[in-house]
Design a protein around this motif. Structure first.
Motif, PDB file in Angstrom:
ATOM      1  N   GLU A 175      -3.836  -6.006  19.925  1.00  0.00           N
ATOM      2  CA  GLU A 175      -4.755  -5.578  18.867  1.00  0.00           C
ATOM      3  C   GLU A 175      -4.686  -6.552  17.702  1.00  0.00           C
ATOM      4  N   SER A 176      -5.688  -6.498  16.832  1.00  0.00           N
ATOM      5  CA  SER A 176      -5.736  -7.389  15.675  1.00  0.00           C
ATOM      6  C   SER A 176      -4.769  -6.911  14.599  1.00  0.00           C
ATOM      7  N   ALA A 177      -4.302  -7.894  13.823  1.00  0.00           N
ATOM      8  CA  ALA A 177      -3.390  -7.562  12.726  1.00  0.00           C
ATOM      9  C   ALA A 177      -4.136  -6.812  11.636  1.00  0.00           C
ATOM     10  N   ARG A 178      -3.438  -5.864  10.999  1.00  0.00           N
ATOM     11  CA  ARG A 178      -4.024  -5.086   9.917  1.00  0.00           C
ATOM     12  C   ARG A 178      -2.941  -4.705   8.923  1.00  0.00           C
ATOM     13  N   LEU A 179      -3.368  -4.179   7.796  1.00  0.00           N
ATOM     14  CA  LEU A 179      -2.418  -3.728   6.784  1.00  0.00           C
ATOM     15  C   LEU A 179      -1.792  -2.419   7.263  1.00  0.00           C
ATOM     16  N   LEU A 180      -0.487  -2.443   7.422  1.00  0.00           N
ATOM     17  CA  LEU A 180       0.208  -1.258   7.923  1.00  0.00           C
ATOM     18  C   LEU A 180       0.814  -0.425   6.808  1.00  0.00           C
ATOM     19  N   ALA A 181       1.275  -1.108   5.716  1.00  0.00           N
ATOM     20  CA  ALA A 181       1.889  -0.353   4.617  1.00  0.00           C
ATOM     21  C   ALA A 181       2.116  -1.270   3.435  1.00  0.00           C
ATOM     22  N   ASN A 182       2.326  -0.632   2.257  1.00  0.00           N
ATOM     23  CA  ASN A 182       2.735  -1.328   1.037  1.00  0.00           C
ATOM     24  C   ASN A 182       4.093  -0.777   0.616  1.00  0.00           C
ATOM     25  N   ILE A 183       5.028  -1.667   0.303  1.00  0.00           N
ATOM     26  CA  ILE A 183       6.354  -1.220  -0.153  1.00  0.00           C
ATOM     27  C   ILE A 183       6.730  -1.974  -1.408  1.00  0.00           C
ATOM     28  N   LYS A 184       7.677  -1.409  -2.141  1.00  0.00           N
ATOM     29  CA  LYS A 184       8.237  -2.111  -3.292  1.00  0.00           C
ATOM     30  C   LYS A 184       9.290  -3.113  -2.813  1.00  0.00           C
ATOM     31  N   SER A 185       9.753  -3.950  -3.742  1.00  0.00           N
ATOM     32  CA  SER A 185      10.742  -4.963  -3.365  1.00  0.00           C
ATOM     33  C   SER A 185      12.068  -4.345  -2.947  1.00  0.00           C
ATOM     34  N   LEU A 217       5.076   2.884  -0.793  1.00  0.00           N
ATOM     35  CA  LEU A 217       4.240   3.348  -1.908  1.00  0.00           C
ATOM     36  C   LEU A 217       3.435   4.581  -1.539  1.00  0.00           C
ATOM     37  N   SER A 218       3.323   4.871  -0.271  1.00  0.00           N
ATOM     38  CA  SER A 218       2.566   6.048   0.155  1.00  0.00           C
ATOM     39  C   SER A 218       3.192   6.610   1.425  1.00  0.00           C
ATOM     40  N   ASP A 219       3.213   7.952   1.511  1.00  0.00           N
ATOM     41  CA  ASP A 219       3.719   8.588   2.721  1.00  0.00           C
ATOM     42  C   ASP A 219       2.718   8.489   3.864  1.00  0.00           C
ATOM     43  N   LYS A 220       1.482   8.151   3.512  1.00  0.00           N
ATOM     44  CA  LYS A 220       0.440   8.016   4.529  1.00  0.00           C
ATOM     45  C   LYS A 220       0.216   6.537   4.808  1.00  0.00           C
ATOM     46  N   ASN A 221       0.966   6.012   5.728  1.00  0.00           N
ATOM     47  CA  ASN A 221       0.823   4.601   6.083  1.00  0.00           C
ATOM     48  C   ASN A 221       0.909   4.461   7.593  1.00  0.00           C
ATOM     49  N   GLU A 222       0.461   3.322   8.078  1.00  0.00           N
ATOM     50  CA  GLU A 222       0.367   3.102   9.517  1.00  0.00           C
ATOM     51  C   GLU A 222       1.744   3.037  10.186  1.00  0.00           C
ATOM     52  N   VAL A 223       2.750   2.570   9.430  1.00  0.00           N
ATOM     53  CA  VAL A 223       4.097   2.480  10.012  1.00  0.00           C
ATOM     54  C   VAL A 223       4.604   3.868  10.364  1.00  0.00           C
ATOM     55  N   TYR A 224       4.424   4.850   9.407  1.00  0.00           N
ATOM     56  CA  TYR A 224       4.845   6.223   9.679  1.00  0.00           C
ATOM     57  C   TYR A 224       4.094   6.795  10.875  1.00  0.00           C
ATOM     58  N   LYS A 225       2.770   6.464  10.947  1.00  0.00           N
ATOM     59  CA  LYS A 225       1.956   7.003  12.045  1.00  0.00           C
ATOM     60  C   LYS A 225       2.412   6.463  13.404  1.00  0.00           C
ATOM     61  N   ILE A 226       2.661   5.142  13.452  1.00  0.00           N
ATOM     62  CA  ILE A 226       3.067   4.520  14.719  1.00  0.00           C
ATOM     63  C   ILE A 226       4.392   5.092  15.203  1.00  0.00           C
ATOM     64  N   LEU A 227       5.315   5.304  14.249  1.00  0.00           N
ATOM     65  CA  LEU A 227       6.652   5.788  14.631  1.00  0.00           C
ATOM     66  C   LEU A 227       6.750   7.304  14.658  1.00  0.00           C
ATOM     67  N   ALA A 241       9.961  11.086   4.442  1.00  0.00           N
ATOM     68  CA  ALA A 241       9.858   9.791   3.759  1.00  0.00           C
ATOM     69  C   ALA A 241      11.212   9.077   3.779  1.00  0.00           C
ATOM     70  N   ILE A 242      11.199   7.851   4.258  1.00  0.00           N
ATOM     71  CA  ILE A 242      12.404   7.001   4.227  1.00  0.00           C
ATOM     72  C   ILE A 242      11.990   5.625   3.739  1.00  0.00           C
ATOM     73  N   THR A 243      12.953   4.844   3.333  1.00  0.00           N
ATOM     74  CA  THR A 243      12.656   3.483   2.875  1.00  0.00           C
ATOM     75  C   THR A 243      12.625   2.541   4.067  1.00  0.00           C
ATOM     76  N   PHE A 244      12.025   1.373   3.824  1.00  0.00           N
ATOM     77  CA  PHE A 244      11.987   0.354   4.883  1.00  0.00           C
ATOM     78  C   PHE A 244      13.406  -0.100   5.249  1.00  0.00           C
ATOM     79  N   HIS A 245      14.261  -0.134   4.233  1.00  0.00           N
ATOM     80  CA  HIS A 245      15.671  -0.493   4.447  1.00  0.00           C
ATOM     81  C   HIS A 245      16.345   0.521   5.370  1.00  0.00           C
ATOM     82  N   GLU A 246      16.136   1.823   5.120  1.00  0.00           N
ATOM     83  CA  GLU A 246      16.721   2.880   5.951  1.00  0.00           C
ATOM     84  C   GLU A 246      16.149   2.861   7.363  1.00  0.00           C
ATOM     85  N   LEU A 247      14.883   2.482   7.461  1.00  0.00           N
ATOM     86  CA  LEU A 247      14.240   2.405   8.768  1.00  0.00           C
ATOM     87  C   LEU A 247      14.919   1.349   9.651  1.00  0.00           C
TER      88      LEU A 247
END
Length: 588
Positions: free
Chosen positions: A251-261, A266-276, A281-287
């Motif tokens: 599939e084509s690349a798309r925006l999956l999520a926005n995170i802070k540094s 930034l949102s609980d509704k993001n493609e990463v949460y949907k795919i997994l 809510a967890i951080t990208f670091h915890e993921l």
């Protein structure tokens, strides 16, 4: 058969060694006994010589007493006569106080019989003079005694000279006899050593030569089989390439999520949460951490983002159903807004399609792989068994016998004359020492005993220490990332042989003074580097000439071993710039 032969040779060697030991013990016993006799002889000669002096002293004292009788002179005469008598009896019968044992030859006893009357006359007349003086107080009445002493003193002195010379001659005869005996024992010892060289070590040398020849033939055969395996590798690679050419469009690349540094979404509704299928809510670091990614990997990723750099890579994650999900991601930091955009795509289907495609014709591929692996194992195990057998024969047979021969040669007492014989003997001991060192080095290179027991890191560390001791090259080992994992036996064995070959090549061809061996690992790979400061070589020129494509060549063998364990090997070198060999092994 070889074991029986070594036992027989060992028995012969023990008998020969016993002969040398007996000759050495006999020689030392004779020397110690002679030293004791020499001490006795020196005391006897000293006391006998002193008797001559005392007889002359007695004559001088009585003449002085005749001219000027004094109590002091008479007392000196009395003490001299006492010592004169005591020494005479000690020479004849022995005296512990004087250190005399009284063991005289028949010739000496006969000589003492000849001077006994002279000795008695001197002593009796001297005692008469002493007693007469102490009673009458003058010298008028003992002129006759003085004449008697003077008459017998000359004869006593002449005969005492003969006795002293006889003692000296007998001592010299003892020294001459000991020298002849010691020379005979030395000739016997050297004869035994020569017989050992002819009838023990010569057969051993032939046996070792035959063993090495067998090993060489085995190595040539294994190299030929390695070429055939290389062809199988090429066929397998081609098969995999054909199978992996599956027409699955990702599939084509798309925006999956926005995170802070700091990794917060930034949102609980993001493609990463949907795919997994994440609900909490967890951080990208915890993921990443929950999917068993190492802390240093996570820290490195976020450090790169904080520095404003993009990151691209594939992540293997687990969804809420426990299935693997592969994401191909780009992390793009926006430093002005403290925000990181996660752009990517789900490539799980592509990965699964490739895995399914590899199962096509799997029986044929598996059969070829198993055949190739079986033949590889047989070749490598055959080489290792040959090395072990040769190492055992060198260490248990030749090495131990050479060590014993060195000790027996060192124990032989070489006469100080002539000088060139001693120098030749010292040269022989030095050559034996070098031969023993070389056999230990060969044995250690053939069979790394601590590899199977402790693993690749301790074995390589020990190898570096031993090579430093046995050569003029300093080999330094460094475990940069504290790698302690155990690998499969064939992987550790091939890595060890690659390092061994690289170090030996540096010493033999590069003439390096320092070699640096280092281990460094990450979560997914182990990197081994062997770097020297030798003269290097022109890699491109030799590669174009096909110098490294012939079996039996060190670099060819290293590459084959690396390919067998799915490792990559790279060489960095230039003329007069040293050589660096890097081996990268994937860790699963």
């Amino acid at each position: 058969m070889r074991s029986t032969r070594f036992k027989r040779l060992g028995l012969l060697y023990l008998i020969a060694l016993l002969g040398i030991a007996l000759s050495i013990i006999t020689s030392q016993s004779l020397v110690q006994r002679f030293i004791g006799n020499q001490e006795d002889d020196s005391r006897v000669i000293n006391v006998a010589g002193r008797q001559r002096m005392l007889s002359q002293k007695i004559s001088k004292l009585i003449l002085k007493i005749q001219n000027s009788p004094e109590t002091q002179l008479v007392d000196q005469l009395d003490s001299t006569i006492t010592l004169f008598t005591k020494s005479h009896q000690g020479l004849l019968n022995g005296d512990k106080e004087l250190g005399l044992k009284g063991r005289n030859s028949d010739t000496v006893k006969s000589m003492f019989s000849g001077i006994q009357s002279h000795h008695n006359e001197i002593v009796d007349n001297a005692k008469t003079i002493i007693s007469t003086y102490r009673v009458e107080g003058d010298s008028a009445s003992f002129e006759r005694n003085i004449d008697q002493i003077l008459d017998h003193e000359h004869a006593f002195l002449i005969n005492m000279d003969r006795i002293v010379f006889q003692y000296d001659d007998e001592a010299k005869q003892k020294v001459s006899l000991l020298s002849r005996i010691e020379l005979i024992l030395f000739i016997i010892s050297m004869g035994i050593i020569v017989l050992e060289l002819l009838f023990i070590f010569r057969p051993i040398a032939k046996n070792v030569s035959a063993t090495i020849e067998e090993l060489t033939k085995s190595e040539k055969s294994s190299n030929q089989m390695a070429k055939e395996m290389s062809k199988l590798y090429d066929e397998l690679v081609k098969s995999y390439q054909d199978l992996e050419s599956v027409d699955v469009k990702p599939e084509s690349a798309r925006l999956l999520a926005n995170i802070k540094s700091d990794g917060t979404f930034l949102s609980d509704k993001n493609e990463v949460y949907k795919i997994l299928g994440v609900e909490t809510a967890i951080t990208f670091h915890e993921l990443l951490k929950s999917n068993d990614y190492a802390d240093d990997f996570i820290a490195g990723l976020f450090n790169k983002i904080e520095n404003g750099s993009n990151w691209n890579g594939e992540l293997k994650l687990i969804n809420d159903e426990g299935d693997f999900v592969w994401l191909d991601l780009f992390l793009v930091p926006l430093t002005d807004r403290d925000e990181v955009k996660i752009i990517g795509r789900d490539i799980t289907e592509v990965k699964e399609a490739k895995m399914i495609s590899r199962e096509i014709n799997s029986d044929k591929i598996a059969r070829k792989v198993k055949e190739q692996q079986y033949r590889s194992v047989l070749i490598l195990e055959g080489q290792e068994e040959e090395r072990k057998r040769l190492a055992r024969e060198l260490h248990d047979g030749v090495g131990q016998m050479l060590s014993a021969l060195k000790m027996s040669v060192e124990a032989v007492n070489v006469p100080t004359e002539p000088i060139h014989n001693r120098k030749r003997f010292d040269d022989t001991k030095y050559l034996l020492k070098r031969v023993i060192q070389e056999i230990r080095r060969i044995s250690f290179n053939l069979i790394p005993t601590n590899l199977a027991d402790f693993g690749i890191v301790p074995a390589v560390k020990r190898f570096c220490l031993e090579v430093s001791k046995l050569s003029n090259t300093t080999v330094v080992f460094e475990n940069k990332s504290s790698f302690i994992n155990r690998l499969e036996n064939h992987v550790e064995s091939n890595l060890y042989r690659i390092i061994q070959e690289a170090v030996n090549n540096s010493i033999k061809y590069s003439k390096a003074k320092t070699i640096h061996v280092s281990f460094e690992h990450t979560l997914n790979s182990l990197k081994i580097s062997i770097e020297d400061n030798g003269k290097g070589f022109d890699l491109d020129s030799l590669s174009q000439k096909g110098h490294f494509k012939s079996s039996g060549h060190g670099i060819f063998n290293m590459k084959e071993r690396a390919a067998f364990i799915n490792a990559e090997m790279e060489i960095e070198t230039a003329v007069n710039s040293g050589t660096k060999i890097c081996v990268s092994l994937p860790l699963e």
